[in-house]
Design a protein around this motif. Structure first.
Motif, PDB file in Angstrom:
ATOM      1  N   ARG A 215     107.684   1.733 -18.722  1.00 62.95           N
ATOM      2  CA  ARG A 215     107.069   0.435 -19.037  1.00 62.95           C
ATOM      3  C   ARG A 215     106.678   0.361 -20.500  1.00 62.95           C
ATOM      4  NH1 ARG A 215     102.370  -0.973 -16.946  1.00 62.95           N
ATOM      5  NH2 ARG A 215     101.829   1.012 -15.980  1.00 62.95           N
ATOM      6  N   GLU A 216     106.130   1.464 -21.025  1.00 65.95           N
ATOM      7  CA  GLU A 216     105.721   1.487 -22.426  1.00 65.95           C
ATOM      8  C   GLU A 216     106.935   1.365 -23.357  1.00 65.95           C
ATOM      9  OE1 GLU A 216     103.635   5.134 -22.783  1.00 65.95           O
ATOM     10  OE2 GLU A 216     101.833   4.435 -21.720  1.00 65.95           O
ATOM     11  N   LEU A 217     108.035   2.050 -23.005  1.00 65.67           N
ATOM     12  CA  LEU A 217     109.238   1.981 -23.830  1.00 65.67           C
ATOM     13  C   LEU A 217     109.822   0.573 -23.830  1.00 65.67           C
ATOM     14  CD1 LEU A 217     111.031   5.303 -22.787  1.00 65.67           C
ATOM     15  CD2 LEU A 217     109.801   4.841 -24.922  1.00 65.67           C
ATOM     16  N   ALA A 218     109.917  -0.042 -22.644  1.00 62.97           N
ATOM     17  CA  ALA A 218     110.474  -1.394 -22.551  1.00 62.97           C
ATOM     18  C   ALA A 218     109.603  -2.395 -23.297  1.00 62.97           C
ATOM     19  CB  ALA A 218     110.622  -1.797 -21.082  1.00 62.97           C
ATOM     20  N   ASP A 219     108.287  -2.273 -23.139  1.00 63.82           N
ATOM     21  CA  ASP A 219     107.376  -3.202 -23.804  1.00 63.82           C
ATOM     22  C   ASP A 219     107.479  -3.058 -25.322  1.00 63.82           C
ATOM     23  OD1 ASP A 219     105.214  -5.184 -23.573  1.00 63.82           O
ATOM     24  OD2 ASP A 219     103.972  -3.637 -24.498  1.00 63.82           O
ATOM     25  N   ALA A 250     113.551   1.952 -18.244  1.00 63.14           N
ATOM     26  CA  ALA A 250     113.154   1.078 -19.358  1.00 63.14           C
ATOM     27  C   ALA A 250     114.211   0.007 -19.616  1.00 63.14           C
ATOM     28  CB  ALA A 250     112.916   1.912 -20.611  1.00 63.14           C
ATOM     29  N   GLN A 251     115.483   0.372 -19.520  1.00 65.73           N
ATOM     30  CA  GLN A 251     116.549  -0.616 -19.675  1.00 65.73           C
ATOM     31  C   GLN A 251     116.453  -1.687 -18.591  1.00 65.73           C
ATOM     32  OE1 GLN A 251     120.072   1.834 -19.598  1.00 65.73           O
ATOM     33  NE2 GLN A 251     120.129   2.044 -21.823  1.00 65.73           N
ATOM     34  N   GLU A 252     116.222  -1.261 -17.357  1.00 69.97           N
ATOM     35  CA  GLU A 252     116.095  -2.219 -16.255  1.00 69.97           C
ATOM     36  C   GLU A 252     114.905  -3.147 -16.470  1.00 69.97           C
ATOM     37  OE1 GLU A 252     114.838  -2.313 -11.562  1.00 69.97           O
ATOM     38  OE2 GLU A 252     115.947  -0.549 -12.269  1.00 69.97           O
ATOM     39  N   PHE A 254     113.492  -3.959 -19.353  1.00 75.81           N
ATOM     40  CA  PHE A 254     113.816  -4.840 -20.480  1.00 75.81           C
ATOM     41  C   PHE A 254     114.607  -6.057 -19.981  1.00 75.81           C
ATOM     42  CE2 PHE A 254     116.349  -6.257 -24.076  1.00 75.81           C
ATOM     43  CZ  PHE A 254     115.505  -6.111 -25.174  1.00 75.81           C
ATOM     44  N   LEU A 255     115.621  -5.793 -19.159  1.00 75.68           N
ATOM     45  CA  LEU A 255     116.447  -6.868 -18.617  1.00 75.68           C
ATOM     46  C   LEU A 255     115.677  -7.717 -17.612  1.00 75.68           C
ATOM     47  CD1 LEU A 255     119.756  -4.841 -18.232  1.00 75.68           C
ATOM     48  CD2 LEU A 255     119.402  -6.774 -19.766  1.00 75.68           C
ATOM     49  N   SER A 256     114.816  -7.088 -16.839  1.00 81.28           N
ATOM     50  CA  SER A 256     114.021  -7.831 -15.858  1.00 81.28           C
ATOM     51  C   SER A 256     113.080  -8.817 -16.532  1.00 81.28           C
ATOM     52  CB  SER A 256     113.210  -6.858 -14.978  1.00 81.28           C
ATOM     53  OG  SER A 256     114.051  -6.086 -14.170  1.00 81.28           O
ATOM     54  N   ARG A 257     112.528  -8.423 -17.675  1.00 79.75           N
ATOM     55  CA  ARG A 257     111.641  -9.326 -18.419  1.00 79.75           C
ATOM     56  C   ARG A 257     112.406 -10.599 -18.803  1.00 79.75           C
ATOM     57  NH1 ARG A 257     107.606  -6.298 -21.467  1.00 79.75           N
ATOM     58  NH2 ARG A 257     107.172  -8.176 -22.711  1.00 79.75           N
ATOM     59  N   LEU A 258     113.643 -10.440 -19.252  1.00 81.38           N
ATOM     60  CA  LEU A 258     114.457 -11.597 -19.607  1.00 81.38           C
ATOM     61  C   LEU A 258     114.767 -12.460 -18.386  1.00 81.38           C
ATOM     62  CD1 LEU A 258     117.102 -10.326 -22.186  1.00 81.38           C
ATOM     63  CD2 LEU A 258     115.687 -12.357 -22.422  1.00 81.38           C
ATOM     64  N   ASN A 259     115.123 -11.805 -17.297  1.00 79.65           N
ATOM     65  CA  ASN A 259     115.462 -12.532 -16.070  1.00 79.65           C
ATOM     66  C   ASN A 259     114.262 -13.309 -15.544  1.00 79.65           C
ATOM     67  OD1 ASN A 259     117.470 -13.111 -14.073  1.00 79.65           O
ATOM     68  ND2 ASN A 259     116.395 -11.761 -12.668  1.00 79.65           N
ATOM     69  N   ASP A 260     113.099 -12.667 -15.550  1.00 79.90           N
ATOM     70  CA  ASP A 260     111.885 -13.338 -15.079  1.00 79.90           C
ATOM     71  C   ASP A 260     111.529 -14.523 -15.982  1.00 79.90           C
ATOM     72  OD1 ASP A 260     111.702 -11.526 -13.038  1.00 79.90           O
ATOM     73  OD2 ASP A 260     110.166 -10.283 -13.987  1.00 79.90           O
ATOM     74  N   ALA A 261     111.706 -14.337 -17.285  1.00 79.50           N
ATOM     75  CA  ALA A 261     111.412 -15.430 -18.220  1.00 79.50           C
ATOM     76  C   ALA A 261     112.320 -16.628 -17.961  1.00 79.50           C
ATOM     77  CB  ALA A 261     111.569 -14.946 -19.658  1.00 79.50           C
ATOM     78  N   ALA A 262     113.594 -16.358 -17.649  1.00 76.36           N
ATOM     79  CA  ALA A 262     114.536 -17.447 -17.355  1.00 76.36           C
ATOM     80  C   ALA A 262     114.101 -18.212 -16.110  1.00 76.36           C
ATOM     81  CB  ALA A 262     115.945 -16.886 -17.180  1.00 76.36           C
TER      82      ALA A 262
END
Length: 327
Positions: A215-219, A250-252, A254-262
């Motif tokens: 979580r820290e790496l993705a953030d 962390a890769q997952e 990162f991508l989940s943050r984008l998907n949730d934002a959409a």
């Protein structure tokens, strides 16, 4: 074995245990890390202990099931190749036949249970070998088939199993469960619950150890990509970690943050501040797909991890500030 599940599933489970209906084939479905494996083991312990409640098994039986040491419990899953140490792509037919053969041996409890983790990984021959036993299960036999994608299973397997569906749980319930059952600080618990997208098992992983690091790496990479940090420094931290699991998580995320934002944008809820420059849900989905494709190609080519992280961040950075960015 702590577990969080819906009230509807809990009621269905208790009714099946009390009526003695937990025999034959049962299909346990749900996303990865929602708790299917834990649920299957709690069910197995209850059945082997002849309990009418999910938590009613005696301590000895619970321990044996947790440690996979109960004589009437069989776990069927992919196992590493003895020579290469690598996991095969599928569960093979010989492994299914071996477990089915054990169903006909003498039982210590009068019950026998196999957990197939997961049925999605059965190859065609293995799935067909399982059908005969699902059609005519031996007395006292229960087969618990775990599945992430039940629609992809053979229709004949689906038709011979009753279903128990594990569904995503509310953020507040997951956070409370993490605090109550696992002693995790509520702030940390809520952050993990929000990132887990309704999956209690995933939330527990993200709240502890390498999951917390992921979580820290993705953030850090999201912040750097959206103008709140140094991209190269964040990418170095992201890419140089020795832990493969933390990096993949962390890769997952990162991508989940984008998907949730959409999704938030599409529902008219606005997005988190990191993605405020986005102009549309379509733009965020396009960025998600572009970065996901980038990650897939990099993995296939065994590309440099730091360079891959830089490309992920720059793709997001440039995409949010390109011709389709908000003004």
């Amino acid at each position: 074995m702590s577990l969080l599940m819906s009230k509807a599933l809990a009621a269905k489970t208790e009714a099946a245990l009390k009526s003695g209906a937990l025999s034959g084939g049962w299909l346990i479905t749900g996303p990865q890390q929602i708790g299917k494996g834990t649920f299957a083991r709690k069910l197995a312990a209850a059945v082997l202990a002849h309990s009418e409640t999910l938590d009613g098994a005696d301590e000895k039986t619970r321990t044996q099931v947790t440690n996979e040491g109960h004589p009437d419990l069989f776990i069927l899953r992919r196992t590493p190749d003895e020579k290469t140490g690598k996991l095969p792509a599928n569960i093979k037919v010989d492994e299914v036949r071996e477990v089915i053969g054990r169903f006909h041996q003498t039982s210590m409890t009068g019950r026998r249970i196999v957990i197939i983790d997961t049925a999605d990984e059965l190859n065609t021959q293995a799935a067909n070998a399982l059908l005969k036993t699902l059609e005519e299960p031996p007395d006292g036999a229960t087969m618990l088939l775990l599945s992430v994608a039940p629609g992809r299973l053979l229709p004949t397997i689906r038709s011979r199993c009753r279903r128990m569906d594990m569904t995503p749980q509310p953020v507040g319930e997951i956070a409370g469960w993490l605090e109550r059952e696992h002693g995790i600080d509520m702030g940390e618990a809520r952050d993990a619950a929000e990132a887990a997208r309704g999956r209690p098992g995933r939330a527990l992983n993200l709240a502890t150890g390498e999951g917390r690091l992921a979580r820290e790496l993705a953030d850090g990479l999201v912040k750097a990509a959206t103008g709140r940090g140094d991209i190269v420094a964040a990418a170095r931290r992201f890419g140089e970690k020795d832990s493969e699991d933390a990096r993949r998580d962390a890769q997952e995320l990162f991508l989940s943050r984008l998907n949730d934002a959409a999704r938030q944008y599409a529902r008219g809820e606005g997005t988190e501040p990191a993605f405020s420059a986005a102009r549309s849900a379509h733009q965020l989905v396009s960025l998600h797909d572009e970065i996901a494709s980038l990650v897939t190609r990099a993995e296939a080519l065994n590309a440099d991890r730091v360079q891959t992280a830089i490309m992920m961040a720059m793709t997001l950075h440039d995409g949010l500030r390109g011709p389709h960015a908000g003004r």
